[in-house]
Structure formats: structure tokens, C-alpha cells
Design an enzyme around this catalytic site. Structure first.
Site, PDB file in Angstrom:
ATOM      1  N   CYS A  80      38.902   0.245  35.814  1.00 31.25           N
ATOM      2  CA  CYS A  80      40.079   0.863  35.224  1.00 31.25           C
ATOM      3  C   CYS A  80      40.000   2.372  35.473  1.00 31.25           C
ATOM      4  O   CYS A  80      39.053   3.023  35.043  1.00 31.25           O
ATOM      5  CB  CYS A  80      40.048   0.564  33.721  1.00 31.25           C
ATOM      6  N   CYS A 190      45.257   2.783  40.262  1.00 29.84           N
ATOM      7  CA  CYS A 190      45.310   1.928  39.067  1.00 29.84           C
ATOM      8  C   CYS A 190      45.066   0.521  39.585  1.00 29.84           C
ATOM      9  O   CYS A 190      45.667   0.112  40.592  1.00 29.84           O
ATOM     10  CB  CYS A 190      46.669   2.030  38.389  1.00 29.84           C
TER      11      CYS A 190
HETATM   12  N1  DGL Z   1      44.487  -0.870  35.321  1.00 32.84           N
HETATM   13  C1  DGL Z   1      44.160   0.313  34.611  1.00 32.84           C
HETATM   14  C2  DGL Z   1      43.894   1.479  35.516  1.00 32.84           C
HETATM   15  O1  DGL Z   1      43.303   1.277  36.565  1.00 32.84           O
HETATM   16  C3  DGL Z   1      44.975   0.584  33.348  1.00 32.84           C
HETATM   17  C4  DGL Z   1      46.448   0.406  33.455  1.00 32.84           C
HETATM   18  C5  DGL Z   1      47.164   0.520  32.101  1.00 32.84           C
HETATM   19  O2  DGL Z   1      46.900  -0.294  31.207  1.00 32.84           O
HETATM   20  O3  DGL Z   1      48.009   1.419  31.980  1.00 32.84           O
HETATM   21  O4  DGL Z   1      44.172   2.603  35.219  1.00 32.84           O
END
Ligand code: DGL
Length: 268
Positions: A80, A190
Site C-alpha cells: 500500500c 497505488c
Molecule cells: N491501495 C492503496 C495504495 O496503494 C490504498 C488505496 C486506498 O485505499 O485509497 O495506496
């Protein structure tokens, strides 16, 4: 006499994200190191992370780390970008396991390419606010120019499986700025965004984009090996946990990975 081989550590590796996005990283970990034991935590209750403050995210990650501590993991992968950018610095030395943050690891690995001088990043609002991508790449190459673009609609499109939206506005609307900057590469900053690649590629060539999951997985496995934390002799396993609506998680997971069990619900 009992022998102890310190190159075998069967404790699990924790992998976390707000939802199914981090499965893009788990998929790569499974392909590089299928014999490890993994525990995946999808924090669907608190999704989307990109809209939350740094303080809120630190509190959330603390609870997830406590869960992993109870599971006696040897390492936790922040699959993440948002929590790598907001919570990692604060929490990195406070737990009895190794912590792998996505942005910092990928920047270190990619900075070996000294010809990379103009980089685009598509990410969540919370990630872009911290400018962590810019800071981390500049650490290794002060001459690099980085443009970071927030894409607040992209995670809801993936997690809620939205279909009723103006695609050109939602996809090209964010890309336009970055394409005008003429970057050599654009990082999908993301872990949910690779799902949108077919739509994104209508507006810019696929080769321009980097899904950092593969680089990240290699980095983690190499580091685990160097620290004698790897487990390559057992048959691997994966167990899933979600903080709300596990059935929905399993359904959405199909975008990235077929999972053969419904996650267990964990209240955090
Ligand atoms: N998938 C996550 C990232 O890489 C978080 C996305 C979210 O929940 O806004 O930042």
C-alpha cells in the site's frame, strides 16, 4: 542431537492493504516465492485510505500491526503506497518484525537507473500530499524531476466496481497533466490501479506505465534471503482476513487473484 538451520524461518509474512489492491503485490510474492506462508489483511472497513489523514492512518496501521504481532509474523509488507507514505516512518522501529514499505523499496531499486530523469506518479491524495515519491527518488538522484498526480476516483472505481462514470473525465482528466510533463515513465503509485490499465492505455501507451508490484516483490525476497528469514523448504500457504464484508472481498479479489477461501472477519 537437534540441529537448527537458520536459513529456514517458517513464520508467516503479513501483507496488508485497504482492500484488494495489495493482492497485486501478493500475486508477485507468490510467483517469486511460493513456498512462504502468507497472511493477507484487507482493511475493507477503513477503505479508501487515500481520503484519510496521516494521524488516522497511523492509528489504523497500529491496529493492523498488533494483529500481525499476535500472529507472530517475521515481516510485514505494506502493499500500500498510502501507508508507506504516511505511517511507515512513525512506526518502523516499534514492532518485532521487519517492515517493507512499498514506495521507499521501489525508489531504492529503480534509482539504479541513472538515465531516469523525468518521472510521473499517479497515486492517492494522501500519498501525493506527502510527496514521498519525490523525496525518495531525489535521495538517490537529486537531478530527477517528479510530477505526482492524485486520482481520488480511481480506488472507488475499482473497489465499488463502478460503471456509471464519465470515463474520459475520470481517467484522462488525471492523466493529462502528467502526460504534458512528458515523463519517461509513469508509476502506478497505488496498488489498486493496475486493474485500470486497459482503460488507461486508451490515452497513453501501456509501455509508459510501471506497476511496481514485481520490483517490490523481488526486493522483499532478496532482503529476506540476506537476513536469513526466508523459507524455501516448506509448502506455502495463504490465509486471508478482512475487517468488513469478507464475501465482497472475495468477489473483488478475482480482479487480481483467484482466492480459494473466504477471508475471516477481524474487527479492528
Ligand atoms: N491501495 C492503496 C495504495 O496503494 C490504498 C488505496 C486506498 O485505499 O485509497 O495506496
Amino acid at each position: 542431537m537437534e540441529t537448527f538451520d537458520n536459513t529456514i524461518d517458517t513464520r508467516a509474512i503479513g501483507v496488508m492493504d485497504s482492500g484488494v489492491g495489495g493482492l497485486t503485490v501478493l500475486k508477485q510474492l507468490l510467483s517469486v516465492c511460493p513456498k512462504e506462508n502468507y497472511i493477507y489483511f484487507g482493511d475493507t472497513k477503513n477503505l479508501p485510505y487515500g481520503e484519510k489523514s496521516k494521524e488516522q492512518l497511523i492509528e489504523i496501521v497500529k491496529e493492523i500491526f498488533e494483529f500481525f504481532e499476535q500472529k507472530n509474523v517475521k515481516a510485514v509488507v505494506l502493499a500500500c503506497n498510502t501507508t508507506s507514505a504516511t505511517a511507515y516512518e512513525e512506526l518502523k522501529d516499534k514492532y518485532p518484525f521487519k517492515i517493507y514499505p512499498l514506495i521507499q523499496s521501489v525508489a531504492k531499486y529503480m534509482s539504479a537507473d541513472k538515465g531516469l530523469l523525468k518521472l510521473g506518479v499517479m497515486a492517492t491524495e494522501a500519498t501525493v500530499k506527502t510527496k514521498t515519491y519525490t523525496k525518495e527518488f531525489k535521495k538517490y538522484n537529486p537531478d530527477i524531476e517528479v510530477i505526482e498526480q492524485a486520482c481520488p476516483l480511481w480506488v472507488p472505481i475499482v473497489e465499488k466496481q463502478l460503471t456509471n462514470y464519465d470515463e474520459k473525465q475520470a481517467i484522462y482528466g488525471y492523466l493529462k497533466n502528467v502526460l504534458e510533463f512528458n515523463p519517461q515513465k509513469i508509476i502506478l503509485g497505488c496498488t489498486h490501479y493496475p486493474y485500470l490499465m486497459d482503460k488507461i492505455s486508451k490515452y497513453a501507451p501501456r509501455e509508459l506505465f510501471i506497476n511496481p508490484a514485481q520490483i517490490f516483490a523481488r526486493y522483499i525476497i532478496d532482503d529476506l534471503k540476506q537476513n536469513s528469514l526466508i523459507n524455501e523448504t516448506q509448502t506455502g500457504s495463504v490465509h486471508y482476513y478482512a475487517s468488513s464484508n469478507p464475501d465482497n472481498f472475495r468477489q473483488n479479489a478475482k480482479m487480481f487473484l483467484e482466492i480459494d477461501e473466504t477471508p475471516l472477519l477481524v474487527e479492528i
